[in-house]
Design a protein around this motif. Sequence first.
Motif, short mmCIF file in Angstrom:
data_model
loop_
_atom_site.label_atom_id
_atom_site.label_comp_id
_atom_site.label_asym_id
_atom_site.label_seq_id
_atom_site.Cartn_x
_atom_site.Cartn_y
_atom_site.Cartn_z
N GLU A 18 -35.82 -1.30 -21.79
CA GLU A 18 -36.27 0.08 -22.00
C GLU A 18 -37.78 0.14 -22.17
O GLU A 18 -38.44 1.02 -21.61
CB GLU A 18 -35.56 0.68 -23.22
N LYS A 91 -28.94 4.22 -21.99
CA LYS A 91 -28.36 5.04 -23.06
C LYS A 91 -26.83 5.08 -22.98
O LYS A 91 -26.15 5.08 -23.99
CB LYS A 91 -28.90 6.48 -23.02
N ASN A 92 -26.30 5.14 -21.73
CA ASN A 92 -24.84 5.25 -21.62
C ASN A 92 -24.13 3.91 -21.45
O ASN A 92 -22.92 3.86 -21.25
CB ASN A 92 -24.43 6.25 -20.53
#
Length: 127
Positions: A18, A91-92
């Motif tokens: 990230e 995020k998922n």
Amino acid sequence: MSKEEKTAYSQDELKEFEVIILKKLDSAKEELHSLKESLSKKNDSGTDFTASTSKLLEDGADTLERESQNQLAARQQKFIYNLENAIIRIKNGTYGVCVDTGKLISKERLMAVPHTMHSIEAKLAKK
């Protein structure tokens, strides 16, 4: 003793990816902003239209350069879109999993192309 195949990256690894993606995203957005600024200045007629029409070749070169910059801006926009989607996948929980094979994409590949959704094997198989 056989080593179990890893099916997902750890939270620490995802955080590392990230950070890389966010840096690339910031850089890509700055680049896009510069391209857009450059394009808007080139579209500003200024005093160019007061020059004689004997500068047709220069005008053609300007048009070609503007088209080239438009293509660069479009590519940059697509790159930004792909990076933003990679953040969503982080995020998922689907980041780093090949959409074709379902296997984990190598860390080396993700470091080089952090927005990829395909493993090297899947990418080569498409050729």
